[in-house]
Design a protein around this motif. Structure first.
Motif, short mmCIF file in Angstrom:
data_model
loop_
_atom_site.label_atom_id
_atom_site.label_comp_id
_atom_site.label_asym_id
_atom_site.label_seq_id
_atom_site.Cartn_x
_atom_site.Cartn_y
_atom_site.Cartn_z
N ALA A 3 -27.52 -17.94 91.71
CA ALA A 3 -27.43 -16.71 90.90
C ALA A 3 -28.70 -15.89 91.09
CB ALA A 3 -27.23 -17.05 89.43
N PRO A 4 -28.61 -14.56 90.95
CA PRO A 4 -29.81 -13.74 91.13
C PRO A 4 -30.81 -13.86 90.01
CG PRO A 4 -27.94 -12.38 90.49
CD PRO A 4 -27.39 -13.75 90.77
N VAL A 5 -30.37 -14.26 88.81
CA VAL A 5 -31.28 -14.36 87.68
C VAL A 5 -30.62 -15.20 86.59
CG1 VAL A 5 -30.38 -12.27 86.58
CG2 VAL A 5 -32.69 -13.02 86.02
N THR B 150 -35.01 -20.52 95.07
CA THR B 150 -34.92 -19.27 94.30
C THR B 150 -34.82 -18.05 95.21
OG1 THR B 150 -37.33 -19.03 94.21
CG2 THR B 150 -36.27 -20.23 92.40
N PRO C 50 -27.76 -13.01 96.22
CA PRO C 50 -26.44 -13.12 95.60
C PRO C 50 -25.33 -12.80 96.59
CG PRO C 50 -27.60 -11.15 94.83
CD PRO C 50 -28.59 -11.96 95.60
N SER D 166 -30.36 -19.84 88.81
CA SER D 166 -30.95 -19.05 89.91
C SER D 166 -31.68 -19.91 90.93
CB SER D 166 -31.93 -18.03 89.32
OG SER D 166 -32.93 -18.67 88.54
N LYS D 167 -31.54 -21.22 90.87
CA LYS D 167 -32.13 -22.08 91.89
C LYS D 167 -31.02 -22.52 92.84
CE LYS D 167 -36.47 -23.51 89.81
NZ LYS D 167 -36.54 -22.71 88.58
N ALA E 289 -21.95 -18.79 90.03
CA ALA E 289 -22.93 -19.79 90.47
C ALA E 289 -22.54 -21.19 90.04
CB ALA E 289 -24.31 -19.43 89.92
N SER F 264 -31.13 -18.51 83.33
CA SER F 264 -31.09 -19.94 83.03
C SER F 264 -30.36 -20.13 81.71
CB SER F 264 -32.50 -20.53 82.95
OG SER F 264 -33.15 -20.51 84.20
N CYS G 65 -31.23 -24.17 85.31
CA CYS G 65 -31.33 -22.87 86.00
C CYS G 65 -30.05 -22.57 86.76
CB CYS G 65 -32.51 -22.87 86.98
SG CYS G 65 -34.12 -22.82 86.19
N GLY H 275 -23.66 -15.61 87.17
CA GLY H 275 -23.92 -16.96 86.71
C GLY H 275 -22.66 -17.80 86.62
N SER I 7 -35.11 -16.73 82.15
CA SER I 7 -35.78 -17.64 83.09
C SER I 7 -35.86 -19.04 82.52
CB SER I 7 -37.20 -17.15 83.39
OG SER I 7 -38.04 -17.34 82.25
#
Length: 336
Positions: free
Chosen positions: A204-206, A8, A12, A199-200, A244, A208, A197, A241, A57
């Motif tokens: 991506a910065p944020v 995490t 980015p 962001s893992k 990502a 799910s 997710c 995302g 999240s």
């Protein structure tokens, strides 16, 4: 600093930042953000589900699923070391008023059909009944174990035979698919809902994603609002995302670096590390984990405690092969 605390911690990419700046946006609470809509459609396609929902999240995604699938007071069957049970602040009780019945999934965190049958409670005048089975893939606390589709199928079938819905916490689902060389949709074909997710490992910065049937996502949209997850011009975080998702193809690099890291550390006196299945390396130390990590930090390597004498290192796209080798050398320096 070589930061191996979690996948995490990635930053980015320039492409993600540019996509955020240029994203076409609208009010997502009204379903009018075109970038969010594109992301949801794309993830639903990748996972082989009818629909998907963008959530802030993974924890929120899991908690939404539990609320949608159950009635207040029912029981949820969960693996004893699962994230939804250990690391989500008792959300199953707080948000959905569920009782939790834990199942020992053994060394790899696999829930068997027999365990589902044993844990199942039929509702009657005295007992609330089982309303949900929660699975996890990869299993974080077990060291990122990748659970095969057949094992997910078997547990799901045992639950469905008893009228129990199944939710899969797939925070690192794409790592599992990579390790097993299996299409992601195959891994989740027989669960009723799945969270994954962005962001893992994907960087991506944020954000799910929660996926399932159209009816499930319709209900999930309302619960997301209830939990404070209704977002407005969310395209600026959905756009990274989409990029990502393209990083799925490089997860094998993280797995190779994890194996390299584990082998290097296992060769050092006082450290024991088994070969990882994905990107999580659990290391047993001959000294308290906190003290070992303090000494690692002095050499600019970061990890997290995972027990009194166990630490976790997690490889990711911001740590390449050269940095992995450097981390081994730095830790070797504190063992001398």
């Amino acid at each position: 600093m070589i930061d191996l605390r979690s996948d995490t911690v990635t930053k980015p990419s320039l492409g993600m930042r540019e996509a955020a700046a240029d994203a076409e946006v609208g009010d997502d609470v009204y379903g009018e953000d075109p970038t969010v809509n594109e992301l949801e459609a794309r993830v639903a396609e990748v996972l082989g589900k009818e629909d998907a929902l963008f959530v802030p999240s993974g924890t929120m995604g899991n908690q939404i699923a539990a609320r949608v699938h159950t009635e207040r007071g029912e029981e949820a069957l969960v693996e004893a070391e699962s994230h939804i049970y250990k690391w989500e602040l008792g959300g199953l009780a707080q948000h959905s008023e569920l009782q939790v019945r834990t199942i020992d999934g053994g060394e790899r965190g696999v829930i068997t059909p027999d365990a589902v049958a044993e844990g199942y409670v039929e509702a009657d005048d005295h007992r609330p009944g089982t309303g949900l089975l929660c699975l996890e893939n990869t299993h974080n606390s077990k060291g990122g174990t990748a659970i095969a589709a057949e094992r997910i199928d078997a547990a799901s079938e045992a639950a469905h035979d008893r009228g129990v819905s199944v939710h899969l916490d797939g925070a690192r689902l794409f790592n599992a698919a990579t390790a097993l060389d299996t299409d992601t949709s195959r891994l989740v074909a027989n669960v009723d809902s799945v969270m994954c997710c962005l962001s893992k490992g994907l960087g991506a910065p944020v954000g799910s994603m929660l996926a399932g049937s159209e009816a499930f996502i319709e209900d999930a949209h309302r619960v997301r609002k209830l939990l404070g997850g209704g977002m407005r011009q969310a395209g600026i975080i959905a756009a990274p995302g989409l990029i990502a998702l393209e990083n799925r193809e490089r997860l094998a690099d993280d797995h190779e670096n994890a194996r390299r890291l584990a082998a290097g550390l296992d060769a050092l006196d006082g450290l024991t590390a088994r070969e990882p299945e994905t990107n999580i390396v659990l290391v047993e130390t001959d000294e308290p984990a906190e003290r070992f990590l303090e000494r690692c930090a002095e050499r600019d390597v970061r990890g997290v405690p995972f027990g009194d004498n166990v630490v976790r290192f997690c490889t990711h796209l911001d740590v390449d092969r050269e940095e992995t080798e450097s981390a081994i050398r730095r830790i070797e320096g504190i063992r001398g």
